[in-house]
Design a protein around this motif. Structure first.
Motif, PDB file in Angstrom:
ATOM      1  N   HIS A 171       0.822  -1.266   0.128  1.00 33.65           N
ATOM      2  CA  HIS A 171       0.023  -0.051  -0.186  1.00 33.65           C
ATOM      3  C   HIS A 171       0.764   1.134   0.116  1.00 33.65           C
ATOM      4  CE1 HIS A 171      -3.468   2.503   0.863  1.00 33.65           C
ATOM      5  NE2 HIS A 171      -2.627   3.035   1.666  1.00 33.65           N
ATOM      6  N   ASN A 172       1.899   1.267   0.772  1.00 33.53           N
ATOM      7  CA  ASN A 172       2.835   2.231   0.965  1.00 33.53           C
ATOM      8  C   ASN A 172       3.706   2.390  -0.430  1.00 33.53           C
ATOM      9  OD1 ASN A 172       1.750   2.874   3.596  1.00 33.53           O
ATOM     10  ND2 ASN A 172       3.600   2.013   4.388  1.00 33.53           N
ATOM     11  N   ASN A 173       3.729   1.723  -1.286  1.00 32.42           N
ATOM     12  CA  ASN A 173       4.611   1.696  -2.203  1.00 32.42           C
ATOM     13  C   ASN A 173       3.951   1.546  -3.664  1.00 32.42           C
ATOM     14  OD1 ASN A 173       7.446   1.789  -1.222  1.00 32.42           O
ATOM     15  ND2 ASN A 173       6.457   0.390   0.054  1.00 32.42           N
ATOM     16  N   MET A 174       2.528   1.950  -3.714  1.00 35.29           N
ATOM     17  CA  MET A 174       1.836   1.775  -5.038  1.00 35.29           C
ATOM     18  C   MET A 174       2.290   2.458  -6.189  1.00 35.29           C
ATOM     19  SD  MET A 174      -2.016   1.115  -3.558  1.00 35.29           S
ATOM     20  CE  MET A 174      -2.643   1.136  -4.996  1.00 35.29           C
ATOM     21  N   GLN A 175       3.081   3.623  -5.858  1.00 36.64           N
ATOM     22  CA  GLN A 175       3.736   4.353  -6.880  1.00 36.64           C
ATOM     23  C   GLN A 175       4.545   3.606  -7.710  1.00 36.64           C
ATOM     24  OE1 GLN A 175       4.760   4.622  -3.926  1.00 36.64           O
ATOM     25  NE2 GLN A 175       7.034   4.903  -3.902  1.00 36.64           N
ATOM     26  N   LEU A 176       5.179   2.537  -7.275  1.00 38.13           N
ATOM     27  CA  LEU A 176       5.923   1.588  -8.024  1.00 38.13           C
ATOM     28  C   LEU A 176       5.055   0.791  -8.818  1.00 38.13           C
ATOM     29  CD1 LEU A 176       8.774   1.046  -5.571  1.00 38.13           C
ATOM     30  CD2 LEU A 176       8.604   2.863  -7.257  1.00 38.13           C
ATOM     31  N   PRO A 177       5.533   0.232 -10.075  1.00 33.15           N
ATOM     32  CA  PRO A 177       4.820  -0.993 -10.628  1.00 33.15           C
ATOM     33  C   PRO A 177       5.246  -2.252  -9.839  1.00 33.15           C
ATOM     34  CG  PRO A 177       6.467   0.053 -11.977  1.00 33.15           C
ATOM     35  CD  PRO A 177       6.567   0.717 -10.944  1.00 33.15           C
ATOM     36  N   ILE A 178       4.028  -2.902  -9.433  1.00 24.78           N
ATOM     37  CA  ILE A 178       4.038  -4.090  -8.531  1.00 24.78           C
ATOM     38  C   ILE A 178       3.652  -5.333  -9.587  1.00 24.78           C
ATOM     39  CG2 ILE A 178       2.978  -5.259  -6.744  1.00 24.78           C
ATOM     40  CD1 ILE A 178       2.530  -2.683  -5.340  1.00 24.78           C
ATOM     41  N   TYR A 179       4.735  -6.407  -9.616  1.00 23.56           N
ATOM     42  CA  TYR A 179       4.610  -7.532 -10.511  1.00 23.56           C
ATOM     43  C   TYR A 179       4.203  -8.626  -9.742  1.00 23.56           C
ATOM     44  CZ  TYR A 179       6.669  -4.215 -13.725  1.00 23.56           C
ATOM     45  OH  TYR A 179       7.190  -2.976 -14.482  1.00 23.56           O
ATOM     46  N   GLY A 180       3.343  -9.509 -10.024  1.00 24.09           N
ATOM     47  CA  GLY A 180       2.987 -10.549  -9.292  1.00 24.09           C
ATOM     48  C   GLY A 180       3.074 -11.779 -10.268  1.00 24.09           C
ATOM     49  N   THR A 181       3.622 -12.893  -9.731  1.00 25.39           N
ATOM     50  CA  THR A 181       3.893 -14.152 -10.298  1.00 25.39           C
ATOM     51  C   THR A 181       2.829 -14.969 -10.248  1.00 25.39           C
ATOM     52  OG1 THR A 181       5.199 -14.844  -8.780  1.00 25.39           O
ATOM     53  CG2 THR A 181       6.195 -14.025 -10.375  1.00 25.39           C
ATOM     54  N   LEU A 182       2.075 -15.134 -11.292  1.00 23.35           N
ATOM     55  CA  LEU A 182       0.739 -15.761 -11.464  1.00 23.35           C
ATOM     56  C   LEU A 182       0.438 -16.787 -12.641  1.00 23.35           C
ATOM     57  CD1 LEU A 182      -1.745 -12.932 -10.181  1.00 23.35           C
ATOM     58  CD2 LEU A 182      -0.928 -14.688  -8.767  1.00 23.35           C
ATOM     59  N   GLY A 192       8.397  -7.552 -22.840  1.00 22.66           N
ATOM     60  CA  GLY A 192       9.224  -6.276 -23.295  1.00 22.66           C
ATOM     61  C   GLY A 192       9.906  -5.777 -21.920  1.00 22.66           C
ATOM     62  N   ALA A 193      10.418  -4.856 -21.929  1.00 16.35           N
ATOM     63  CA  ALA A 193      11.427  -4.157 -20.826  1.00 16.35           C
ATOM     64  C   ALA A 193      10.322  -3.703 -19.890  1.00 16.35           C
ATOM     65  CB  ALA A 193      12.217  -3.073 -21.493  1.00 16.35           C
ATOM     66  N   LEU A 194      10.291  -4.576 -18.590  1.00  8.14           N
ATOM     67  CA  LEU A 194       9.465  -3.938 -17.594  1.00  8.14           C
ATOM     68  C   LEU A 194      10.086  -2.687 -16.765  1.00  8.14           C
ATOM     69  CD1 LEU A 194       8.235  -7.165 -16.496  1.00  8.14           C
ATOM     70  CD2 LEU A 194       7.073  -5.742 -17.927  1.00  8.14           C
ATOM     71  N   LYS A 195       9.484  -1.781 -16.401  1.00 11.25           N
ATOM     72  CA  LYS A 195       9.833  -0.645 -15.498  1.00 11.25           C
ATOM     73  C   LYS A 195      10.230  -1.380 -14.008  1.00 11.25           C
ATOM     74  CE  LYS A 195       8.735   3.963 -14.037  1.00 11.25           C
ATOM     75  NZ  LYS A 195       7.754   4.809 -14.018  1.00 11.25           N
ATOM     76  N   PRO A 196      11.550  -0.924 -13.740  1.00 11.67           N
ATOM     77  CA  PRO A 196      11.759  -1.302 -12.204  1.00 11.67           C
ATOM     78  C   PRO A 196      10.762  -1.145 -11.231  1.00 11.67           C
ATOM     79  CG  PRO A 196      13.694  -0.317 -13.186  1.00 11.67           C
ATOM     80  CD  PRO A 196      12.680  -0.246 -14.111  1.00 11.67           C
ATOM     81  N   GLY A 197      10.546  -2.219 -10.359  1.00 12.02           N
ATOM     82  CA  GLY A 197       9.549  -1.917  -9.274  1.00 12.02           C
ATOM     83  C   GLY A 197       9.697  -3.128  -8.313  1.00 12.02           C
ATOM     84  N   ILE A 198       8.476  -3.695  -7.860  1.00 16.53           N
ATOM     85  CA  ILE A 198       8.453  -4.798  -6.867  1.00 16.53           C
ATOM     86  C   ILE A 198       7.894  -6.023  -7.692  1.00 16.53           C
ATOM     87  CG2 ILE A 198       7.192  -5.574  -4.831  1.00 16.53           C
ATOM     88  CD1 ILE A 198       6.751  -2.515  -3.975  1.00 16.53           C
ATOM     89  N   ILE A 199       8.606  -7.127  -7.479  1.00 11.97           N
ATOM     90  CA  ILE A 199       8.137  -8.354  -7.921  1.00 11.97           C
ATOM     91  C   ILE A 199       7.956  -9.057  -6.524  1.00 11.97           C
ATOM     92  CG2 ILE A 199       8.956 -10.578  -9.149  1.00 11.97           C
ATOM     93  CD1 ILE A 199      11.224  -8.638 -10.231  1.00 11.97           C
ATOM     94  N   ILE A 200       6.521  -9.737  -6.698  1.00 13.52           N
ATOM     95  CA  ILE A 200       6.213 -10.707  -5.527  1.00 13.52           C
ATOM     96  C   ILE A 200       6.295 -12.013  -5.925  1.00 13.52           C
ATOM     97  CG2 ILE A 200       4.150 -11.100  -3.930  1.00 13.52           C
ATOM     98  CD1 ILE A 200       2.942  -8.301  -4.795  1.00 13.52           C
ATOM     99  N   ILE A 201       6.859 -12.769  -5.062  1.00 12.07           N
ATOM    100  CA  ILE A 201       6.994 -14.262  -5.295  1.00 12.07           C
ATOM    101  C   ILE A 201       6.246 -15.118  -4.113  1.00 12.07           C
ATOM    102  CG2 ILE A 201       8.730 -16.109  -5.262  1.00 12.07           C
ATOM    103  CD1 ILE A 201       9.193 -14.356  -7.554  1.00 12.07           C
ATOM    104  N   GLY A 202       5.195 -15.986  -4.736  1.00 11.40           N
ATOM    105  CA  GLY A 202       4.230 -16.474  -3.680  1.00 11.40           C
ATOM    106  C   GLY A 202       4.730 -17.848  -3.100  1.00 11.40           C
TER     107      GLY A 202
END
Length: 251
Positions: A171-182, A192-202
Protein backbone atom coordinates in the motif's frame (compact mmCIF):
# COMPACT_ATOMS: atom_id res chain seq x y z
CA UNK A 1 40.77 -20.20 25.59
CA UNK A 2 38.85 -23.49 25.67
CA UNK A 3 35.18 -24.04 24.98
CA UNK A 4 32.96 -24.84 27.96
CA UNK A 5 29.92 -27.09 28.18
CA UNK A 6 27.80 -23.99 28.67
CA UNK A 7 29.24 -22.47 25.48
CA UNK A 8 28.32 -25.60 23.57
CA UNK A 9 24.79 -25.64 24.99
CA UNK A 10 24.39 -21.94 24.16
CA UNK A 11 25.48 -22.45 20.55
CA UNK A 12 23.23 -25.49 20.22
CA UNK A 13 20.28 -23.41 21.48
CA UNK A 14 20.71 -20.99 18.57
CA UNK A 15 19.25 -23.61 16.26
CA UNK A 16 15.93 -22.43 17.74
CA UNK A 17 14.43 -19.20 16.35
CA UNK A 18 13.17 -18.18 19.79
CA UNK A 19 16.67 -18.21 21.31
CA UNK A 20 18.17 -16.48 18.28
CA UNK A 21 15.69 -13.64 18.65
CA UNK A 22 16.11 -13.43 22.42
CA UNK A 23 19.89 -13.14 22.10
CA UNK A 24 20.03 -11.17 18.86
CA UNK A 25 22.59 -13.56 17.37
CA UNK A 26 22.77 -16.52 15.01
CA UNK A 27 25.27 -19.10 13.77
CA UNK A 28 27.24 -18.98 10.51
CA UNK A 29 29.39 -21.93 9.46
CA UNK A 30 31.98 -22.90 6.89
CA UNK A 31 35.28 -21.51 5.62
CA UNK A 32 33.83 -19.60 2.64
CA UNK A 33 30.99 -18.08 4.69
CA UNK A 34 33.24 -17.01 7.56
CA UNK A 35 35.89 -15.68 5.17
CA UNK A 36 33.31 -13.40 3.54
CA UNK A 37 32.05 -12.35 6.95
CA UNK A 38 35.50 -11.46 8.30
CA UNK A 39 36.60 -9.65 5.14
CA UNK A 40 33.64 -7.32 4.91
CA UNK A 41 31.45 -7.54 7.99
CA UNK A 42 33.68 -8.42 10.94
CA UNK A 43 31.87 -5.83 13.10
CA UNK A 44 28.95 -8.28 13.33
CA UNK A 45 31.09 -11.17 14.61
CA UNK A 46 30.57 -11.95 18.29
CA UNK A 47 32.87 -14.98 18.52
CA UNK A 48 34.64 -17.53 16.31
CA UNK A 49 35.09 -21.21 17.15
CA UNK A 50 37.58 -23.05 14.94
CA UNK A 51 39.73 -26.14 14.61
CA UNK A 52 43.43 -25.47 15.08
CA UNK A 53 44.16 -26.12 11.39
CA UNK A 54 41.52 -23.69 10.08
CA UNK A 55 43.05 -21.89 7.09
CA UNK A 56 41.88 -18.38 8.00
CA UNK A 57 43.00 -18.30 11.62
CA UNK A 58 45.44 -15.47 10.89
CA UNK A 59 42.70 -13.46 9.19
CA UNK A 60 40.42 -13.79 12.23
CA UNK A 61 43.24 -12.70 14.56
CA UNK A 62 43.87 -9.64 12.38
CA UNK A 63 40.22 -8.59 12.83
CA UNK A 64 40.51 -8.68 16.64
CA UNK A 65 37.55 -11.02 17.09
CA UNK A 66 37.21 -13.51 19.93
CA UNK A 67 38.62 -16.89 18.81
CA UNK A 68 38.28 -20.21 20.59
CA UNK A 69 40.15 -23.27 19.32
CA UNK A 70 38.04 -26.41 19.65
CA UNK A 71 38.50 -30.13 19.13
CA UNK A 72 36.73 -31.90 16.23
CA UNK A 73 34.30 -33.66 18.59
CA UNK A 74 33.35 -30.29 20.12
CA UNK A 75 32.76 -28.76 16.69
CA UNK A 76 30.53 -31.72 15.83
CA UNK A 77 28.42 -30.99 18.92
CA UNK A 78 28.14 -27.28 18.10
CA UNK A 79 27.59 -27.55 14.36
CA UNK A 80 24.07 -27.19 13.03
CA UNK A 81 24.96 -28.82 9.72
CA UNK A 82 24.79 -32.50 8.85
CA UNK A 83 28.54 -32.49 8.26
CA UNK A 84 30.39 -30.17 10.60
CA UNK A 85 33.01 -27.80 9.20
CA UNK A 86 36.24 -26.38 10.55
CA UNK A 87 34.82 -23.07 11.75
CA UNK A 88 31.65 -21.42 12.99
CA UNK A 89 30.88 -17.94 14.22
CA UNK A 90 28.26 -16.40 16.48
CA UNK A 91 27.05 -13.34 14.58
CA UNK A 92 25.00 -10.30 15.63
CA UNK A 93 21.74 -9.85 13.72
CA UNK A 94 21.40 -6.84 11.45
CA UNK A 95 18.17 -4.82 11.78
CA UNK A 96 17.86 -2.64 8.66
CA UNK A 97 15.10 -0.04 8.56
CA UNK A 98 12.64 -0.05 5.68
CA UNK A 99 11.37 3.25 4.33
CA UNK A 100 9.74 4.00 0.99
CA UNK A 101 11.28 1.91 -1.75
CA UNK A 102 13.23 3.96 -4.31
CA UNK A 103 12.04 4.39 -7.88
CA UNK A 104 14.25 2.97 -10.60
CA UNK A 105 15.33 -0.10 -8.60
CA UNK A 106 14.06 -3.66 -8.38
CA UNK A 107 12.78 -5.03 -5.07
CA UNK A 108 11.69 -8.54 -4.12
CA UNK A 109 8.66 -9.32 -1.96
CA UNK A 110 8.34 -12.89 -0.63
CA UNK A 111 4.85 -13.98 0.36
CA UNK A 112 5.13 -16.93 2.71
CA UNK A 113 8.27 -18.70 1.45
CA UNK A 114 8.73 -21.66 3.81
CA UNK A 115 11.71 -23.67 2.57
CA UNK A 116 15.05 -22.50 4.03
CA UNK A 117 16.95 -23.61 0.93
CA UNK A 118 14.63 -21.58 -1.26
CA UNK A 119 15.06 -18.44 0.82
CA UNK A 120 18.84 -18.81 0.94
CA UNK A 121 19.01 -19.28 -2.83
CA UNK A 122 16.71 -16.29 -3.41
CA UNK A 123 19.00 -14.13 -1.26
CA UNK A 124 21.97 -15.18 -3.41
CA UNK A 125 19.98 -14.43 -6.57
CA UNK A 126 19.11 -10.98 -5.25
CA UNK A 127 22.78 -10.33 -4.56
CA UNK A 128 23.73 -11.57 -8.05
CA UNK A 129 21.26 -9.25 -9.74
CA UNK A 130 22.05 -6.25 -7.55
CA UNK A 131 18.79 -6.17 -5.60
CA UNK A 132 19.27 -4.35 -2.30
CA UNK A 133 16.00 -5.15 -0.49
CA UNK A 134 13.98 -8.31 0.09
CA UNK A 135 10.73 -7.76 1.97
CA UNK A 136 9.38 -10.94 3.57
CA UNK A 137 5.95 -11.61 5.01
CA UNK A 138 6.13 -12.26 8.74
CA UNK A 139 5.44 -15.97 8.17
CA UNK A 140 8.35 -16.41 5.74
CA UNK A 141 11.09 -18.67 7.10
CA UNK A 142 13.62 -16.89 9.34
CA UNK A 143 16.58 -15.62 7.31
CA UNK A 144 18.86 -16.57 10.23
CA UNK A 145 17.80 -20.20 10.13
CA UNK A 146 21.07 -22.20 9.81
CA UNK A 147 20.01 -23.71 6.47
CA UNK A 148 19.17 -20.26 5.07
CA UNK A 149 22.52 -18.84 6.23
CA UNK A 150 24.34 -21.75 4.58
CA UNK A 151 22.43 -21.51 1.30
CA UNK A 152 22.74 -17.71 1.13
CA UNK A 153 26.50 -17.80 1.71
CA UNK A 154 27.98 -14.29 2.01
CA UNK A 155 25.00 -12.75 0.24
CA UNK A 156 23.13 -12.60 3.54
CA UNK A 157 25.28 -9.64 4.58
CA UNK A 158 24.96 -7.77 1.27
CA UNK A 159 21.17 -7.86 0.91
CA UNK A 160 18.85 -6.15 3.38
CA UNK A 161 16.14 -8.54 4.61
CA UNK A 162 12.98 -7.03 6.12
CA UNK A 163 10.04 -8.81 7.76
CA UNK A 164 6.85 -6.77 7.39
CA UNK A 165 3.09 -6.99 6.96
CA UNK A 166 3.02 -7.09 3.17
CA UNK A 167 -0.31 -5.32 2.70
CA UNK A 168 1.08 -2.22 4.39
CA UNK A 169 4.33 -2.31 2.41
CA UNK A 170 2.50 -2.73 -0.89
CA UNK A 171 0.00 0.00 0.00
CA UNK A 172 2.83 2.40 0.88
CA UNK A 173 4.63 1.77 -2.42
CA UNK A 174 1.80 1.78 -4.94
CA UNK A 175 3.62 4.50 -6.89
CA UNK A 176 5.91 1.70 -8.13
CA UNK A 177 4.98 -1.01 -10.63
CA UNK A 178 4.05 -4.15 -8.69
CA UNK A 179 4.48 -7.41 -10.58
CA UNK A 180 2.91 -10.61 -9.32
CA UNK A 181 4.00 -14.07 -10.45
CA UNK A 182 0.70 -15.81 -11.27
CA UNK A 183 -0.24 -18.78 -13.45
CA UNK A 184 -2.67 -16.64 -15.43
CA UNK A 185 -0.25 -13.74 -15.91
CA UNK A 186 1.19 -12.36 -19.14
CA UNK A 187 4.01 -14.33 -20.76
CA UNK A 188 7.16 -12.98 -19.12
CA UNK A 189 9.20 -13.42 -22.28
CA UNK A 190 6.77 -11.38 -24.39
CA UNK A 191 6.30 -8.53 -21.95
CA UNK A 192 9.24 -6.48 -23.22
CA UNK A 193 11.27 -4.26 -20.91
CA UNK A 194 9.45 -3.86 -17.61
CA UNK A 195 9.93 -0.73 -15.54
CA UNK A 196 11.78 -1.48 -12.27
CA UNK A 197 9.52 -1.94 -9.28
CA UNK A 198 8.39 -4.72 -6.95
CA UNK A 199 8.26 -8.42 -7.85
CA UNK A 200 6.10 -10.61 -5.62
CA UNK A 201 7.03 -14.29 -5.31
CA UNK A 202 4.35 -16.44 -3.70
CA UNK A 203 4.38 -19.40 -1.34
CA UNK A 204 5.74 -22.67 -2.78
CA UNK A 205 2.34 -24.39 -2.71
CA UNK A 206 -0.31 -21.67 -2.40
CA UNK A 207 1.17 -18.82 -4.42
CA UNK A 208 0.44 -15.17 -3.60
CA UNK A 209 -2.24 -14.88 -0.93
CA UNK A 210 -5.56 -13.28 -1.97
CA UNK A 211 -5.12 -10.22 0.29
CA UNK A 212 -2.11 -9.11 -1.75
CA UNK A 213 -3.56 -9.66 -5.23
CA UNK A 214 -5.33 -6.26 -5.47
CA UNK A 215 -1.99 -4.45 -5.27
CA UNK A 216 -0.58 -6.16 -8.37
CA UNK A 217 -0.42 -3.77 -11.31
CA UNK A 218 0.77 -6.45 -13.77
CA UNK A 219 0.59 -10.22 -13.47
CA UNK A 220 3.42 -12.15 -15.12
CA UNK A 221 4.07 -15.84 -15.64
CA UNK A 222 6.83 -18.14 -16.84
CA UNK A 223 5.33 -20.01 -19.82
CA UNK A 224 5.16 -23.79 -19.52
CA UNK A 225 6.16 -25.98 -22.49
CA UNK A 226 6.56 -29.38 -20.83
CA UNK A 227 4.75 -31.54 -18.30
CA UNK A 228 6.31 -30.45 -14.98
CA UNK A 229 3.65 -29.58 -12.42
CA UNK A 230 5.47 -26.59 -10.94
CA UNK A 231 8.79 -24.80 -10.50
CA UNK A 232 10.86 -24.51 -7.35
CA UNK A 233 10.36 -21.01 -5.91
CA UNK A 234 14.05 -20.15 -6.12
CA UNK A 235 14.35 -21.38 -9.71
CA UNK A 236 11.26 -19.38 -10.67
CA UNK A 237 12.73 -16.30 -8.99
CA UNK A 238 15.96 -16.72 -10.94
CA UNK A 239 14.12 -16.94 -14.25
CA UNK A 240 11.99 -13.89 -13.47
CA UNK A 241 14.98 -11.80 -12.37
CA UNK A 242 17.07 -12.85 -15.36
CA UNK A 243 14.25 -11.91 -17.71
CA UNK A 244 13.27 -8.61 -16.04
CA UNK A 245 16.72 -7.29 -15.20
CA UNK A 246 18.53 -8.86 -18.14
CA UNK A 247 16.02 -7.46 -20.63
CA UNK A 248 16.27 -4.04 -19.02
CA UNK A 249 20.08 -4.09 -19.22
CA UNK A 250 19.94 -4.83 -22.96
CA UNK A 251 17.16 -2.36 -23.75
Amino acid sequence: MSVSKNDIKYIQSLANKKFRQENGVYIAEGTKVINDLLNGYSKYVNAVYALKDWDDLALAKSKNVSITIVEPFEMTKMSQLQTSTSVLAVVHMDTPQLGSLPAGKWNLVLDGIQDPGNLGSIIRLADWFGIENIICSVDTVDCYNPKVVQAAMGSLWRVKIHYQELKQVLHNNMQLPIYGTLLNGDNLFKSGALKPGIIIIGNEGKGIRPDNLPYISKAITIPKYGEAESLNAAIATGIVLASCIGYQAQA
